[in-house]
Design a protein around this motif. Structure first.
Motif, PDB file in Angstrom:
ATOM      1  N   ALA A  46     -18.587  17.706 -13.682  1.00 41.62           N
ATOM      2  CA  ALA A  46     -18.983  16.292 -13.647  1.00 41.62           C
ATOM      3  C   ALA A  46     -17.824  15.398 -14.064  1.00 41.62           C
ATOM      4  O   ALA A  46     -17.599  14.323 -13.485  1.00 41.62           O
ATOM      5  CB  ALA A  46     -20.187  16.070 -14.561  1.00 41.62           C
ATOM      6  N   PHE A  47     -17.069  15.851 -15.066  1.00 38.26           N
ATOM      7  CA  PHE A  47     -15.905  15.091 -15.528  1.00 38.26           C
ATOM      8  C   PHE A  47     -14.852  14.996 -14.428  1.00 38.26           C
ATOM      9  O   PHE A  47     -14.245  13.937 -14.211  1.00 38.26           O
ATOM     10  CB  PHE A  47     -15.332  15.765 -16.775  1.00 38.26           C
ATOM     11  N   GLY A  48     -14.657  16.095 -13.691  1.00 34.65           N
ATOM     12  CA  GLY A  48     -13.697  16.084 -12.592  1.00 34.65           C
ATOM     13  C   GLY A  48     -14.103  15.142 -11.483  1.00 34.65           C
ATOM     14  O   GLY A  48     -13.279  14.381 -10.954  1.00 34.65           O
ATOM     15  N   VAL A  49     -15.393  15.163 -11.119  1.00 35.98           N
ATOM     16  CA  VAL A  49     -15.900  14.258 -10.077  1.00 35.98           C
ATOM     17  C   VAL A  49     -15.771  12.807 -10.520  1.00 35.98           C
ATOM     18  O   VAL A  49     -15.412  11.920  -9.730  1.00 35.98           O
ATOM     19  CB  VAL A  49     -17.370  14.599  -9.751  1.00 35.98           C
ATOM     20  N   LEU A  50     -16.032  12.548 -11.809  1.00 38.28           N
ATOM     21  CA  LEU A  50     -15.896  11.193 -12.352  1.00 38.28           C
ATOM     22  C   LEU A  50     -14.457  10.703 -12.263  1.00 38.28           C
ATOM     23  O   LEU A  50     -14.192   9.547 -11.895  1.00 38.28           O
ATOM     24  CB  LEU A  50     -16.375  11.179 -13.805  1.00 38.28           C
ATOM     25  N   LEU A  51     -13.514  11.585 -12.558  1.00 39.56           N
ATOM     26  CA  LEU A  51     -12.095  11.213 -12.492  1.00 39.56           C
ATOM     27  C   LEU A  51     -11.651  10.979 -11.050  1.00 39.56           C
ATOM     28  O   LEU A  51     -10.844  10.072 -10.781  1.00 39.56           O
ATOM     29  CB  LEU A  51     -11.242  12.308 -13.133  1.00 39.56           C
ATOM     30  N   ILE A  52     -12.167  11.766 -10.113  1.00 41.27           N
ATOM     31  CA  ILE A  52     -11.846  11.548  -8.701  1.00 41.27           C
ATOM     32  C   ILE A  52     -12.377  10.186  -8.255  1.00 41.27           C
ATOM     33  O   ILE A  52     -11.711   9.447  -7.513  1.00 41.27           O
ATOM     34  CB  ILE A  52     -12.424  12.683  -7.838  1.00 41.27           C
ATOM     35  N   SER A  53     -13.576   9.837  -8.719  1.00 41.27           N
ATOM     36  CA  SER A  53     -14.124   8.502  -8.414  1.00 41.27           C
ATOM     37  C   SER A  53     -13.255   7.411  -9.022  1.00 41.27           C
ATOM     38  O   SER A  53     -13.046   6.352  -8.407  1.00 41.27           O
ATOM     39  CB  SER A  53     -15.551   8.387  -8.955  1.00 41.27           C
ATOM     40  N   ALA A  54     -12.712   7.689 -10.218  1.00 36.74           N
ATOM     41  CA  ALA A  54     -11.836   6.718 -10.882  1.00 36.74           C
ATOM     42  C   ALA A  54     -10.545   6.513 -10.099  1.00 36.74           C
ATOM     43  O   ALA A  54      -9.989   5.405 -10.077  1.00 36.74           O
ATOM     44  CB  ALA A  54     -11.522   7.184 -12.303  1.00 36.74           C
ATOM     45  N   ILE A  55     -10.074   7.575  -9.433  1.00 40.30           N
ATOM     46  CA  ILE A  55      -8.870   7.453  -8.595  1.00 40.30           C
ATOM     47  C   ILE A  55      -9.126   6.439  -7.484  1.00 40.30           C
ATOM     48  O   ILE A  55      -8.310   5.536  -7.245  1.00 40.30           O
ATOM     49  CB  ILE A  55      -8.485   8.823  -8.002  1.00 40.30           C
ATOM     50  N   PHE A  56     -10.261   6.594  -6.802  1.00 43.04           N
ATOM     51  CA  PHE A  56     -10.575   5.680  -5.705  1.00 43.04           C
ATOM     52  C   PHE A  56     -10.735   4.237  -6.208  1.00 43.04           C
ATOM     53  O   PHE A  56     -10.225   3.297  -5.587  1.00 43.04           O
ATOM     54  CB  PHE A  56     -11.858   6.119  -4.996  1.00 43.04           C
TER      55      PHE A  56
ATOM     56  N   LEU B 207       0.963   4.959 -12.012  1.00 39.76           N
ATOM     57  CA  LEU B 207       0.990   5.895 -13.135  1.00 39.76           C
ATOM     58  C   LEU B 207      -0.425   6.241 -13.584  1.00 39.76           C
ATOM     59  O   LEU B 207      -0.722   7.403 -13.895  1.00 39.76           O
ATOM     60  CB  LEU B 207       1.789   5.290 -14.297  1.00 39.76           C
ATOM     61  N   LEU B 208      -1.294   5.248 -13.598  1.00 34.52           N
ATOM     62  CA  LEU B 208      -2.690   5.470 -13.968  1.00 34.52           C
ATOM     63  C   LEU B 208      -3.368   6.410 -12.979  1.00 34.52           C
ATOM     64  O   LEU B 208      -4.118   7.322 -13.375  1.00 34.52           O
ATOM     65  CB  LEU B 208      -3.432   4.133 -14.014  1.00 34.52           C
ATOM     66  N   VAL B 209      -3.101   6.220 -11.693  1.00 32.66           N
ATOM     67  CA  VAL B 209      -3.721   7.047 -10.658  1.00 32.66           C
ATOM     68  C   VAL B 209      -3.206   8.486 -10.733  1.00 32.66           C
ATOM     69  O   VAL B 209      -3.977   9.444 -10.608  1.00 32.66           O
ATOM     70  CB  VAL B 209      -3.455   6.439  -9.269  1.00 32.66           C
ATOM     71  N   ILE B 210      -1.899   8.652 -10.930  1.00 30.81           N
ATOM     72  CA  ILE B 210      -1.330   9.998 -11.044  1.00 30.81           C
ATOM     73  C   ILE B 210      -1.903  10.712 -12.271  1.00 30.81           C
ATOM     74  O   ILE B 210      -2.249  11.901 -12.218  1.00 30.81           O
ATOM     75  CB  ILE B 210       0.206   9.941 -11.136  1.00 30.81           C
TER      76      ILE B 210
ATOM     77  N   SER C 227      -5.286  11.853 -11.551  1.00 26.83           N
ATOM     78  CA  SER C 227      -5.239  12.995 -10.630  1.00 26.83           C
ATOM     79  C   SER C 227      -4.963  14.293 -11.377  1.00 26.83           C
ATOM     80  O   SER C 227      -5.589  15.326 -11.116  1.00 26.83           O
ATOM     81  CB  SER C 227      -4.161  12.770  -9.565  1.00 26.83           C
ATOM     82  N   VAL C 228      -4.013  14.240 -12.313  1.00 30.07           N
ATOM     83  CA  VAL C 228      -3.690  15.435 -13.113  1.00 30.07           C
ATOM     84  C   VAL C 228      -4.873  15.831 -13.986  1.00 30.07           C
ATOM     85  O   VAL C 228      -5.211  17.017 -14.110  1.00 30.07           O
ATOM     86  CB  VAL C 228      -2.425  15.181 -13.969  1.00 30.07           C
ATOM     87  N   LEU C 229      -5.532  14.832 -14.575  1.00 30.38           N
ATOM     88  CA  LEU C 229      -6.703  15.110 -15.415  1.00 30.38           C
ATOM     89  C   LEU C 229      -7.856  15.671 -14.575  1.00 30.38           C
ATOM     90  O   LEU C 229      -8.570  16.579 -15.019  1.00 30.38           O
ATOM     91  CB  LEU C 229      -7.144  13.846 -16.146  1.00 30.38           C
ATOM     92  N   ALA C 230      -8.046  15.141 -13.372  1.00 30.90           N
ATOM     93  CA  ALA C 230      -9.096  15.655 -12.490  1.00 30.90           C
ATOM     94  C   ALA C 230      -8.819  17.105 -12.105  1.00 30.90           C
ATOM     95  O   ALA C 230      -9.731  17.948 -12.086  1.00 30.90           O
ATOM     96  CB  ALA C 230      -9.200  14.787 -11.239  1.00 30.90           C
TER      97      ALA C 230
ATOM     98  N   LEU D 229       0.810  -1.220   0.000  1.00 26.34           N
ATOM     99  CA  LEU D 229       0.000   0.000   0.000  1.00 26.34           C
ATOM    100  C   LEU D 229       0.844   1.271   0.000  1.00 26.34           C
ATOM    101  O   LEU D 229       0.304   2.374  -0.084  1.00 26.34           O
ATOM    102  CB  LEU D 229      -0.920   0.004   1.227  1.00 26.34           C
ATOM    103  N   LEU D 230       2.167   1.118   0.080  1.00 26.50           N
ATOM    104  CA  LEU D 230       3.050   2.280   0.135  1.00 26.50           C
ATOM    105  C   LEU D 230       2.941   3.152  -1.113  1.00 26.50           C
ATOM    106  O   LEU D 230       3.146   4.365  -1.049  1.00 26.50           O
ATOM    107  CB  LEU D 230       4.510   1.828   0.297  1.00 26.50           C
ATOM    108  N   LYS D 231       2.631   2.546  -2.254  1.00 26.47           N
ATOM    109  CA  LYS D 231       2.624   3.317  -3.497  1.00 26.47           C
ATOM    110  C   LYS D 231       1.564   4.409  -3.478  1.00 26.47           C
ATOM    111  O   LYS D 231       1.691   5.412  -4.183  1.00 26.47           O
ATOM    112  CB  LYS D 231       2.444   2.410  -4.705  1.00 26.47           C
ATOM    113  N   TRP D 232       0.513   4.236  -2.643  1.00 23.45           N
ATOM    114  CA  TRP D 232      -0.518   5.273  -2.601  1.00 23.45           C
ATOM    115  C   TRP D 232      -0.053   6.454  -1.755  1.00 23.45           C
ATOM    116  O   TRP D 232      -0.499   7.580  -1.969  1.00 23.45           O
ATOM    117  CB  TRP D 232      -1.825   4.680  -2.095  1.00 23.45           C
ATOM    118  N   MET D 233       0.850   6.212  -0.809  1.00 15.56           N
ATOM    119  CA  MET D 233       1.482   7.325  -0.107  1.00 15.56           C
ATOM    120  C   MET D 233       2.442   8.049  -1.054  1.00 15.56           C
ATOM    121  O   MET D 233       2.563   9.285  -1.007  1.00 15.56           O
ATOM    122  CB  MET D 233       2.233   6.834   1.129  1.00 15.56           C
ATOM    123  N   LYS D 234       3.090   7.276  -1.926  1.00 19.97           N
ATOM    124  CA  LYS D 234       3.945   7.894  -2.944  1.00 19.97           C
ATOM    125  C   LYS D 234       3.117   8.778  -3.868  1.00 19.97           C
ATOM    126  O   LYS D 234       3.538   9.882  -4.229  1.00 19.97           O
ATOM    127  CB  LYS D 234       4.658   6.816  -3.767  1.00 19.97           C
ATOM    128  N   ALA D 235       1.938   8.287  -4.250  1.00 22.82           N
ATOM    129  CA  ALA D 235       1.073   9.058  -5.143  1.00 22.82           C
ATOM    130  C   ALA D 235       0.672  10.383  -4.501  1.00 22.82           C
ATOM    131  O   ALA D 235       0.713  11.442  -5.141  1.00 22.82           O
ATOM    132  CB  ALA D 235      -0.171   8.240  -5.501  1.00 22.82           C
TER     133      ALA D 235
END
Length: 361
Positions: free
Chosen positions: A318-328, A338-341, A344-347, A248-254
């Motif tokens: 709405a697109f930003g909220v959708l991307l934040i949901s995609a992060i979770f 890399l996908l999560v980062i 995050s940038v797109l959100a 789970l450390l990679k999410w602290m890195k993110a």
């Protein structure tokens, strides 16, 4: 060049702060970290080196008539920013030798002493800040804001990128989660305090480069808060249920990477003209190119921005909220960092465009 120096200054402060805090905590309540003494000493030495960037910028701006060396000397010994840098350098020399001759990795007393000296260096940053030049209490506001940021981000960065073996355990979260919450509320409170001095016209400030960078920083902070909920609440529950902490450390890195992007925006802001009075500032410099390109608006003599929500702004939101949901969902399914980062940038970009597309003159 000066933006890079400022960013690296914040990064050095954060890593050192995180390391000293973790070394000051009992072994049973922190992960094992692998920051060698040589790296720590190098980071300490870099702080006055990167901190001199603001002095050099002022020297280049003011020194054409008097001469650069004479101007530099005047700035160092007469300007508050110069006195702050001398104080910063003096404490960094003391900290360098203290760390050199003591084992701060094993001796919690000296780790705490190093933490105290580094906090003193943070005070010097607040002393030479723009807010301190505007208002006597601006020094206090900037110092509190700066220390809260580097404490929070420092522990995250060091834990995420310099942990060896297993990741953080539940005893770590028991003290770090409350600390992170205190830092978060302090950052917000001190940030609002600073804005009352520096950006009294917050929305109108969007027309200037400073305001654009500040808006992006605030959106990044929103994303960081979301990461904090993931790392401090949801992943903590997973560890309690027996999940592998190291995985789970990679999410602290993110979260640390997004915090680094916030450092970059803060460094950009430090090189821009703060919008105390937007109308007066626009008489001396052009509006932000990013603002004019994205919004298509051109400020007149009496600029005053208002929010006028449109279908486009709602779509971007709405697109930003959708991307934040995609992060979770990506974190939940343990996808690539890399996908999560990227999400995050797109959100961040989508939420920025949601704000920009809702503005009108």
């Amino acid at each position: 060049m000066f933006i890079v120096a400022k960013t690296l200054l914040y990064l050095c402060f954060a890593i050192l702060m995180g390391a000293f805090i973790l070394y000051a905590v009992p072994h049973t309540k922190r992960p094992d970290i692998y920051l060698s003494k040589k790296i720590i000493l190098l980071l300490i030495a870099f702080i006055p080196l990167f901190g001199i960037g603001e002095l050099l910028r002022l020297t280049m701006y003011l020194g054409e008539d008097l001469g650069y060396w004479v101007t530099f000397q005047n700035i160092v010994f007469s300007f508050e920013v110069g006195k702050g840098w001398l104080f910063l350098t003096g404490i960094s020399v003391l900290l360098f030798f203290m760390v050199s001759f003591n084992d701060i990795q094993e001796d919690r007393f000296f780790a705490g002493l190093a933490l105290f000296l580094l906090a003193g260096m943070g005070v010097s940053v607040g002393y030479s800040s723009h807010a301190a030049s505007l208002e006597s209490l601006g020094f206090l506001a900037h110092t509190i804001h700066f220390l809260a940021v580097v404490i929070w981000s420092g522990v995250l960065l060091v834990t995420g990128f310099f942990t060896k073996g297993e990741g953080p355990s539940l005893p770590f979260y028991k003290w770090f989660t409350p600390l992170a919450l205190v830092c978060l509320f302090t950052v917000i409170g001190a940030g609002l305090w600073l804005m009352s001095y520096i950006v009294p016209e917050y929305v109108n400030g969007y027309m200037l480069n400073y305001g654009q960078a500040l808006l992006i920083k605030h959106i990044l902070l929103l994303i960081i808060v979301f990461y904090s909920l993931i790392n401090g609440v949801w992943l903590k529950k997973k560890i309690r249920k027996g999940a592998n902490a190291a995985g789970l450390l990679k999410w602290m890195k993110a979260e640390g990477i997004i915090l680094f992007l916030a450092f970059v925006t803060t460094a950009v802001m430090s090189q821009q003209t703060p919008p105390h009075n937007v109308a007066e500032t626009l008489q001396m410099e052009k509006p932000s190119k990013l603002f004019t390109v994205v919004t298509g608006l051109n400020p007149g003599e009496n600029p005053a921005l208002t929010f006028d929500f449109s279908m486009m702004s709602i779509v971007w939101l709405a697109f930003g909220v959708l991307l934040i949901s995609a992060i979770f969902m990506s974190v939940k399914r343990n996808r690539s960092i890399l996908l999560v980062i990227t999400a995050s940038v797109l959100a961040t970009s989508a939420l920025y465009l949601a704000v920009m597309s809702s503005l009108s003159l």
